[in-house]
Scaffold this motif. Structure first.
Motif, PDB file in Angstrom:
ATOM      1  N   ALA A   3      20.644  95.720  97.174  1.00 58.92           N
ATOM      2  CA  ALA A   3      21.503  96.039  95.986  1.00 58.92           C
ATOM      3  C   ALA A   3      21.404  94.937  95.001  1.00 58.92           C
ATOM      4  O   ALA A   3      21.543  95.284  93.976  1.00 58.92           O
ATOM      5  CB  ALA A   3      22.850  96.379  96.619  1.00 58.92           C
ATOM      6  N   SER A   4      21.526  93.812  95.372  1.00 60.35           N
ATOM      7  CA  SER A   4      21.303  92.612  94.197  1.00 60.35           C
ATOM      8  C   SER A   4      20.108  92.963  93.172  1.00 60.35           C
ATOM      9  O   SER A   4      20.215  92.786  92.183  1.00 60.35           O
ATOM     10  CB  SER A   4      21.278  91.287  94.749  1.00 60.35           C
ATOM     11  OG  SER A   4      20.187  91.246  95.682  1.00 60.35           O
ATOM     12  N   ALA A  44      20.534  96.005  90.980  1.00 57.46           N
ATOM     13  CA  ALA A  44      21.518  95.547  90.128  1.00 57.46           C
ATOM     14  C   ALA A  44      21.142  94.781  88.890  1.00 57.46           C
ATOM     15  O   ALA A  44      21.363  94.949  87.491  1.00 57.46           O
ATOM     16  CB  ALA A  44      22.803  94.995  90.814  1.00 57.46           C
ATOM     17  N   PRO A  53      23.432 103.518 100.923  1.00 54.92           N
ATOM     18  CA  PRO A  53      24.546 102.566 100.448  1.00 54.92           C
ATOM     19  C   PRO A  53      24.107 101.402  99.552  1.00 54.92           C
ATOM     20  O   PRO A  53      24.899 101.137  98.597  1.00 54.92           O
ATOM     21  CB  PRO A  53      25.226 102.172 101.793  1.00 54.92           C
ATOM     22  CG  PRO A  53      24.377 102.118 103.049  1.00 54.92           C
ATOM     23  CD  PRO A  53      23.402 103.402 102.543  1.00 54.92           C
ATOM     24  N   PHE A  54      23.064 100.758  99.968  1.00 51.54           N
ATOM     25  CA  PHE A  54      22.574  99.689  99.067  1.00 51.54           C
ATOM     26  C   PHE A  54      22.311 100.160  97.732  1.00 51.54           C
ATOM     27  O   PHE A  54      22.342  99.363  96.591  1.00 51.54           O
ATOM     28  CB  PHE A  54      21.654  98.946  99.690  1.00 51.54           C
ATOM     29  CG  PHE A  54      20.433  99.799 100.371  1.00 51.54           C
ATOM     30  CD1 PHE A  54      19.462 100.261  99.569  1.00 51.54           C
ATOM     31  CD2 PHE A  54      20.536  99.919 101.639  1.00 51.54           C
ATOM     32  CE1 PHE A  54      18.549 101.105 100.469  1.00 51.54           C
ATOM     33  CE2 PHE A  54      19.727 100.845 102.272  1.00 51.54           C
ATOM     34  CZ  PHE A  54      18.596 101.195 101.756  1.00 51.54           C
ATOM     35  N   GLU A  78      25.469 100.734  95.658  1.00 51.80           N
ATOM     36  CA  GLU A  78      26.017  99.558  95.367  1.00 51.80           C
ATOM     37  C   GLU A  78      25.445  98.864  94.099  1.00 51.80           C
ATOM     38  O   GLU A  78      25.886  98.154  93.171  1.00 51.80           O
ATOM     39  CB  GLU A  78      26.342  98.489  96.756  1.00 51.80           C
ATOM     40  CG  GLU A  78      27.130  99.171  97.602  1.00 51.80           C
ATOM     41  CD  GLU A  78      27.066  98.047  98.959  1.00 51.80           C
ATOM     42  OE1 GLU A  78      26.306  97.193  98.871  1.00 51.80           O
ATOM     43  OE2 GLU A  78      27.606  98.094 100.003  1.00 51.80           O
ATOM     44  N   GLY A  79      24.069  98.803  94.315  1.00 53.71           N
ATOM     45  CA  GLY A  79      23.159  98.287  93.223  1.00 53.71           C
ATOM     46  C   GLY A  79      23.458  99.079  91.757  1.00 53.71           C
ATOM     47  O   GLY A  79      23.690  98.538  90.852  1.00 53.71           O
ATOM     48  N   THR A  83      26.192 100.967  90.747  1.00 60.84           N
ATOM     49  CA  THR A  83      27.338 100.681  90.496  1.00 60.84           C
ATOM     50  C   THR A  83      27.495  99.307  89.740  1.00 60.84           C
ATOM     51  O   THR A  83      28.274  99.156  88.763  1.00 60.84           O
ATOM     52  CB  THR A  83      28.348 100.821  91.761  1.00 60.84           C
ATOM     53  OG1 THR A  83      28.299 102.292  92.172  1.00 60.84           O
ATOM     54  CG2 THR A  83      30.056 100.736  91.006  1.00 60.84           C
ATOM     55  N   ALA A  84      26.928  98.329  90.429  1.00 61.94           N
ATOM     56  CA  ALA A  84      27.179  96.975  89.860  1.00 61.94           C
ATOM     57  C   ALA A  84      26.309  96.558  88.600  1.00 61.94           C
ATOM     58  O   ALA A  84      26.575  96.160  87.595  1.00 61.94           O
ATOM     59  CB  ALA A  84      26.695  96.074  90.944  1.00 61.94           C
TER      60      ALA A  84
END
Length: 288
Positions: A131-132, A135, A153-154, A157-158, A160-161
């Motif tokens: 996810a990082s 992002a 899910p990753f 999250e990525g 969204t961030a």
């Protein structure tokens, strides 16, 4: 470039310049003609651009075959080398980005592929699917408005961030996949309602009725070849057949229809069954 299907060689006389700086690594410089020659080039810029365009369209082996047709002798490795030397094209800022994973080694190593959904072309490849990483890539491109992803899910999250201003949607395949899973769950929940309409497996299914044949023919009713012969229409010129079932029983075959055996000069062949006429002639020839 070839002319009339023949190779053309240009012989040029250019000037060579000397650098007065002693510390310069390049002491001499050859004169270049803009639009025609380039440094360390053995081909003109027109021929170089033509072979690069052929390589982009057909790759190495097929590009080399086409180049030989137009009169340029080149190998497939040279075509690929010219394609690799091309600068990377400038990719416009994407507005709709598709995010998915790819496998460098299935089951072990996965990465992230980013695609421009509007032009349907890949933009970038990330070495992992964290996810990082996603992002950080999206944070450098604030013009992204829509992120098309799967249900990982990753990726959620990525996205969204990295792009909080973008709308996250599911692609077409995952929409159909979600719909099929919902329909499967609905059918599984109402399985009891479907069993009411299904037939009871305990009751045996009615089998096909057997046709009764009142005659003693060895060819019963229901045999496809016998029924087809019985139902065949009789013409006026056809030979009259005896009444009853057809084909006739093996006992009804006359001796004329039976295979004839050759008679032996000294009598019947041992082990052969002779007809009535042959047996009478044989007994008349015996003395007494």
């Amino acid at each position: 470039m070839p002319s009339g299907g023949r190779r053309v060689a240009l012989c040029l006389r250019v000037r060579r310049f000397l650098c007065p700086v002693i510390s310069c690594e390049r002491r001499t410089f050859a004169e270049q003609l803009p639009g025609l020659t380039c440094r360390y080039g053995r081909r003109t810029e027109r021929l170089w651009s033509t072979l690069a365009a052929v390589g982009l369209a057909l790759a190495g082996r097929a590009g080399a075959r086409l180049a030989s047709v137009i009169g340029v002798s080149v190998s497939r490795s040279t075509v690929l080398r010219l394609v690799e030397a091309l600068p990377d094209p400038e990719v416009p800022a994407p507005r709709v980005v598709g995010v998915d994973e790819y496998a460098t080694r299935k089951g072990r190593h996965y990465g992230t592929v980013l695609v421009d959904v509007e032009s349907r072309r890949p933009i970038d490849l990330l070495p992992d699917r964290e996810a990082s990483s996603l992002a950080a890539w999206l944070a450098k491109r604030p013009e992204v408005e829509v992120v098309c992803r799967d249900r990982a899910p990753f990726f959620a999250e990525g996205a969204t961030a990295g792009a909080p201003q973008a709308v996250q949607v599911a692609d077409r395949w995952h929409l159909w996949h979600n719909l099929s899973e919902a329909a499967e769950r609905c059918v599984a929940d109402h399985r009891g309602c479907l069993q009411v309409l299904a037939p009871d497996p305990a009751q045996p299914a009615p089998g096909p009725k057997e046709l009764e044949d009142p005659s003693d023919s060895p060819w019963p009713r229901g045999h496809r070849f016998a029924d087809r012969t019985r139902d065949r229409p009789r013409t006026a010129g056809s030979r009259a057949q005896p009444e009853g079932d057809w084909p006739p029983a093996p006992d009804d075959i006359s001796h004329r229809q039976a295979p004839r055996r050759r008679s032996h000069p000294g009598g019947p062949v041992p082990g052969a069954v002779a007809g009535p006429a042959v047996q009478a002639r044989h007994f008349q020839a015996l003395p007494g």
